[in-house]
Design a protein around this motif. Structure first.
Motif, PDB file in Angstrom:
ATOM      1  N   UNK A  11       0.811  -1.208  -0.010  1.00 51.45           N
ATOM      2  CA  UNK A  11      -0.171  -0.024   0.035  1.00 51.45           C
ATOM      3  C   UNK A  11       0.786   1.293  -0.035  1.00 51.45           C
ATOM      4  N   UNK A  12       2.044   1.220   0.918  1.00 47.50           N
ATOM      5  CA  UNK A  12       2.721   2.496   0.791  1.00 47.50           C
ATOM      6  C   UNK A  12       3.836   2.681  -0.387  1.00 47.50           C
ATOM      7  N   UNK A  13       4.275   1.396  -0.957  1.00 45.35           N
ATOM      8  CA  UNK A  13       5.057   1.725  -2.151  1.00 45.35           C
ATOM      9  C   UNK A  13       3.866   2.391  -3.025  1.00 45.35           C
ATOM     10  N   UNK A  14       2.852   2.017  -3.137  1.00 42.00           N
ATOM     11  CA  UNK A  14       1.692   2.598  -4.262  1.00 42.00           C
ATOM     12  C   UNK A  14       1.717   4.223  -4.052  1.00 42.00           C
ATOM     13  N   UNK A  15       1.389   4.385  -2.931  1.00 46.30           N
ATOM     14  CA  UNK A  15       1.434   5.895  -2.379  1.00 46.30           C
ATOM     15  C   UNK A  15       2.627   6.415  -2.756  1.00 46.30           C
ATOM     16  N   UNK A  16       3.872   6.051  -2.172  1.00 46.70           N
ATOM     17  CA  UNK A  16       4.958   6.889  -2.601  1.00 46.70           C
ATOM     18  C   UNK A  16       5.242   7.265  -3.817  1.00 46.70           C
ATOM     19  N   UNK A  64       3.050   7.225  -6.470  1.00 49.39           N
ATOM     20  CA  UNK A  64       2.121   7.973  -7.078  1.00 49.39           C
ATOM     21  C   UNK A  64       2.073   9.575  -6.594  1.00 49.39           C
ATOM     22  N   UNK A  65       2.587   9.637  -5.390  1.00 42.38           N
ATOM     23  CA  UNK A  65       2.537  10.981  -4.604  1.00 42.38           C
ATOM     24  C   UNK A  65       3.470  11.727  -5.296  1.00 42.38           C
TER      25      UNK A  65
END
Length: 320
Positions: free
Chosen positions: A181-186, A188-189
């Motif tokens: 989840x946080x890899x996706x966020x990092x 995309x952000x």
């Protein structure tokens, strides 16, 4: 004159890198606190912890952005609204639910280990960007990071624990989900920050506004699934923990992270997440009242060497 201009450009680039690294380290120091929150409010479930943190984050964001809310909303397009909603969901709500569940099931050390592989994933993804440092030059840094993670994992899995094996395996599964989840966020952000005209502070507060709205949608689910009949003293602990984590990790930590994301390439931004792992382990040692073991000290050294190696790979040769 050309040499002077090139020299000034190189100095400016070096200064931006230094500021980005300091911002990333500060974000990691503040984000490391989120690993303690499930321990401080251990009687509450992951959904309740997530709701508490992000309702406070949303309320603080509304208060801080209120004076400029009309102008900021006028500048937002539909694509940015969708991006903010996606980031709020993946990087806050889903991530923290899995993280809290992982800490409560498998422990803070095991969770820190799994999240320690986040820089490797982000760096590999970032190496595919146009103009990025080739993966071959980043390989020494990645190998040092993996070696540090293996040391932490060996220590975490070999150390005596009161948790059952099944619980530790369940915690491992939750941690892997939090990692995804946080890899996706990092990733995309970083992409969104380079597209938007908003400041990093405004972007963070808008993310908090949407995260608070999503947290409100979780309340009926938590009422159905969790135990809400608790003494007032326990609710005060949750309120204090949620407020502290929201202000320090979500408001200030996210602002520093967004600043680092604009100053550094994705291949270097990924390495900055190592600071979260380091500080999370330091806080865990303080909470447990012990000194790090030889393996954990070795892991610190390897991870630090990995960050230094990554900085060296990104350093441009000085103009002659």
């Amino acid at each position: 004159m050309a040499t002077s201009v090139e020299h000034i450009g190189a100095s400016s680039s070096a200064g931006a890198t230094a500021r980005g690294v300091l911002a990333g380290a500060g974000a990691g120091a503040l984000w490391g606190l989120v690993f303690l929150a499930p321990e401080l409010a251990a009687g509450f479930g992951p959904l309740q912890l997530s709701i508490g943190r992000y309702l406070c984050y949303g309320a603080a964001s509304v208060a801080l952005i209120a004076p400029r809310l009309r102008a900021v909303l006028a500048a937002l397009k539909r694509r940015e609204w969708l991006s903010l909603a996606w980031l709020a969901l993946t990087g806050n709500i889903v991530y923290y639910i899995f993280l809290a569940a992982a800490v409560q099931s498998g422990g803070a050390a095991l969770t820190s280990l799994v999240m320690g592989f986040l820089p490797v994933l982000v760096t590999v993804i970032g190496s595919r960007d146009h103009g990025a440092v080739p993966l071959t030059r980043l390989l020494p840094s990645l190998l040092l990071c993996v070696a540090g993670g293996v040391c932490i994992g060996w220590q975490a899995l070999a150390a005596p624990s009161s948790a059952a094996t099944a619980d530790r395996l369940l915690g491992l599964g939750y941690a892997v989900c939090a990692l995804a989840s946080w890899t996706t966020f990092a990733v995309a952000n970083v992409r969104c920050l380079f597209r938007t005209r908003l400041s990093v502070h405004e972007w963070n507060l808008l993310t908090g506004l949407l995260t608070g709205g999503l947290a409100m949608l979780l309340v009926p689910i938590s009422v159905f699934m969790d135990d809400w009949s608790r003494p007032a003293a326990e609710w005060l602990v949750l309120a204090g923990t949620s407020t502290g984590v929201a202000l320090l990790a979500s408001i200030l930590g996210n602002a520093l992270w967004n600043r680092a994301s604009r100053l550094l390439p994705l291949t270097l931004v990924g390495q900055m997440i190592l600071f979260e792992t380091l500080f999370a382990l330091l806080y865990a040692f303080a909470w447990e009242g012990r000194l790090p073991t030889a393996l954990e000290v070795g892991a610190f050294g390897l991870i630090t060497a990995g960050v230094v190696s990554c900085l060296s790979a990104h350093r441009r040769p000085s103009p002659v």
